[in-house]
Write an enzyme that holds these catalytic residues in place. Structure first.
Site, short mmCIF file in Angstrom:
data_model
loop_
_atom_site.label_atom_id
_atom_site.label_comp_id
_atom_site.label_asym_id
_atom_site.label_seq_id
_atom_site.Cartn_x
_atom_site.Cartn_y
_atom_site.Cartn_z
N ASP A 233 37.32 43.25 56.11
CA ASP A 233 38.55 44.04 56.23
C ASP A 233 38.30 45.54 56.12
O ASP A 233 39.01 46.34 56.73
CB ASP A 233 39.61 43.57 55.22
CG ASP A 233 39.14 43.52 53.78
OD1 ASP A 233 38.02 44.00 53.48
OD2 ASP A 233 39.87 42.96 52.94
N THR A 234 37.26 45.94 55.37
CA THR A 234 36.97 47.36 55.28
C THR A 234 36.45 47.89 56.61
O THR A 234 36.75 49.03 57.00
CB THR A 234 35.95 47.64 54.17
OG1 THR A 234 36.41 47.08 52.95
CG2 THR A 234 35.76 49.14 53.96
N THR A 255 43.11 46.34 46.43
CA THR A 255 42.52 45.77 45.23
C THR A 255 41.25 46.54 44.85
O THR A 255 40.96 46.77 43.68
CB THR A 255 42.22 44.28 45.45
OG1 THR A 255 43.44 43.60 45.73
CG2 THR A 255 41.58 43.67 44.22
N ASN A 292 31.78 51.04 46.09
CA ASN A 292 32.87 50.19 45.63
C ASN A 292 33.40 50.71 44.30
O ASN A 292 32.62 50.91 43.36
CB ASN A 292 32.39 48.75 45.43
CG ASN A 292 32.37 47.97 46.71
OD1 ASN A 292 32.12 48.53 47.77
ND2 ASN A 292 32.59 46.68 46.62
N GLY A 398 46.74 49.97 51.29
CA GLY A 398 47.94 49.92 50.46
C GLY A 398 48.13 51.14 49.58
O GLY A 398 49.27 51.55 49.31
#
Length: 478
Positions: A233-234, A255, A292, A398
């Site tokens: 997804d990244t 998240t 991350n 998000g």
């Protein structure tokens, strides 16, 4: 106009989005959203993959006629299939404890410096490599004939054709980022059978057609192709950064916060390894050079413990709390596991001699200040290690909806922040499908289309960065 179904699976929810693409238009609507609730079994923490697949089918049914389907999800986790193609148990969740202490065993065979030089991947205890070493003596792995990463597993169930998408494969710590192929030496030294993996596929490659049973289940009329997208997804989110030129940093927020640069080649230096930056592959052979950071998981866990209070009210109250009163290391593995997050944040502040936040607003402000500080650290270190200028920071995902986080990140970095689109992963998924169907051109054209069609908000930095420098020094004990 053509329509594309983007299956976008996150760590807490999944959704099927429909993107409609025309000569100068890009529209995205949500067809179906469903929860992603991991299950703690006697064996450990597992993904409920059957529930996710059911949600995908429901979403395709709700989407209606589409010209293609693409799937992206989180990275590193996988399902094992037997010789008949049947799933051998629910996939293990990356937050499961089975990889504790495994890294040290791996490094005894392949020293950490050699592993980084070969794969370019940051240390994270849940990387697929460590998961496979942890599972080495298990009955499931002994009986497995095929390993499919999560989006590839769902694609296989939809089409009956197996493949391993490269951007996601690059998170396994088994890919050489210089060649875009497997790191055969690393796998051989650790006894990992690369024949378990299906052939590599790249974004834009065909991934098969929906099976007759899927067409019947969803009410779609075939043939409906599945198109390989940036299935991490990244990778899809970075493809949807509406940047102009190359002098930008990105932060994919959700998240996790993934903060870094888009490069033409990996950075495999010792300094890069020491700073724990990763070299994952992106669209068109690019490298996602990033770190991350624990991300909004910290706030999500607090909200869950507090009974899900109104987020808008909470952020408004947090904005009134004095800035940088207390900060924690948002990349600390101490915050990886679920549960007791407010207490663990308070403990970290107490241990570092800072004021202990006690109210919901104070804890929220501590989290957002800490995330902005971590974003600052990642952007500054990335541009130095890669010798890559940065004029603007793009926040997608998000967190782009969180005005306080965006404003704090601009202040911390001393750079303008452009926030949006919040649905970057789904939009990147759609655009790769559209490109495969000859509706859009290269990444520059894709990003220009995003900039013209998606609402974006710009935040200019306020004040100087001295307070952020002081907070950084306080956190590092300097």
């Amino acid at each position: 106009m053509k329509s594309y179904a983007a299956v976008d699976l996150g760590a807490s929810s999944g959704r099927v989005m429909v993107g409609r693409v025309g000569p100068d238009s890009l529209e995205l609507t949500e067809a179906h959203r469903f929860p992603n609730r991991p299950v703690r079994t006697p064996e450990g923490l597992r993904w409920d993959i059957l529930s996710l697949y059911a949600g995908v089918l429901d979403g395709l049914r709700a989407a209606g006629p589409v010209d293609s389907v693409g799937i992206d999800s989180w990275a590193v986790d996988y399902g094992l299939l037997d010789a008949d193609g049947a799933l051998l148990g629910n996939p293990v969740h990356y937050r499961d404890t089975r990889t504790q202490g495994v890294a040290e065993k791996v490094w005894a065979t392949v020293p950490a410096a050699e592993l980084y030089a070969a794969t370019g991947l940051q240390y994270a205890p849940f990387n697929t490599l460590y998961q496979l070493v942890a599972a080495g003596s298990s009955a499931q792995l002994a009986h497995a004939k095929r390993l499919l990463l999560i989006p590839d597993l769902l694609s296989y169930w939809l089409t009956g054709e197996a493949g391993t998408e490269l951007t996601n494969a690059s998170t396994t710590q088994l890919i050489d980022p210089r060649t875009g192929d497997w790191s055969y030496d690393v796998a051989a030294r650790l006894g990992i059978d690369l024949d378990l993996f299906a052939p590599l596929r790249r974004p834009g490659d065909p991934a098969g057609l929906l099976r007759p049973g899927v067409l019947e289940e969803t009410g779609l009329t075939g043939p409906v192709p599945v198109t390989t997208v940036g299935s991490h997804d990244t990778a899809s989110a970075v493809a949807a950064v509406p940047a102009v030129g190359e002098r930008f940093a990105y932060i994919c927020t959700g998240t996790w916060s993934l903060a870094g640069l888009e490069l033409d080649a990996p950075v495999l230096t010792g300094a890069s390894r020491a700073a724990n930056f990763t070299n994952e592959l992106g669209l068109d052979g690019t490298v996602r050079y990033l770190r991350n950071i624990m991300g909004l998981w910290l706030l999500q866990e607090c909200l869950r413990e507090w009974g899900d209070p109104d987020l808008g009210d909470l952020l408004a109250a947090a904005a009134e709390v004095p800035a940088l009163r207390s900060v924690v290391d948002a990349g600390d593995a101490e915050f990886l596991a679920p549960g007791r997050m407010p207490a663990r944040i308070a403990d970290a502040c107490r241990a570092s001699g800072q004021p202990v936040p006690w109210s919901h607003a104070e804890i929220t402000r501590c989290i957002l200040d800490s995330l902005a500080l971590a974003h600052r650290r990642a952007v500054f270190q990335a541009r130095e290690l890669a010798d890559h200028p940065v004029d603007v920071v793009h926040i997608v995902g998000g967190g782009a909806r969180n005005a306080l986080l965006c404003r704090l990140t601009a202040d911390a970095c001393g750079l303008p922040v452009v926030a949006g689109p919040p649905e970057a992963a789904a939009l990147g998924n759609v655009l790769v499908q559209a490109r495969a169907h000859c509706q859009v051109g290269d990444r520059t054209e894709m990003r220009a289309l995003l900039a013209r069609t998606q609402p974006l908000t710009r935040y200019e930095p306020q004040g100087d960065t001295a307070a952020w420098q002081a907070a950084e020094a306080r956190l590092s004990g300097l």
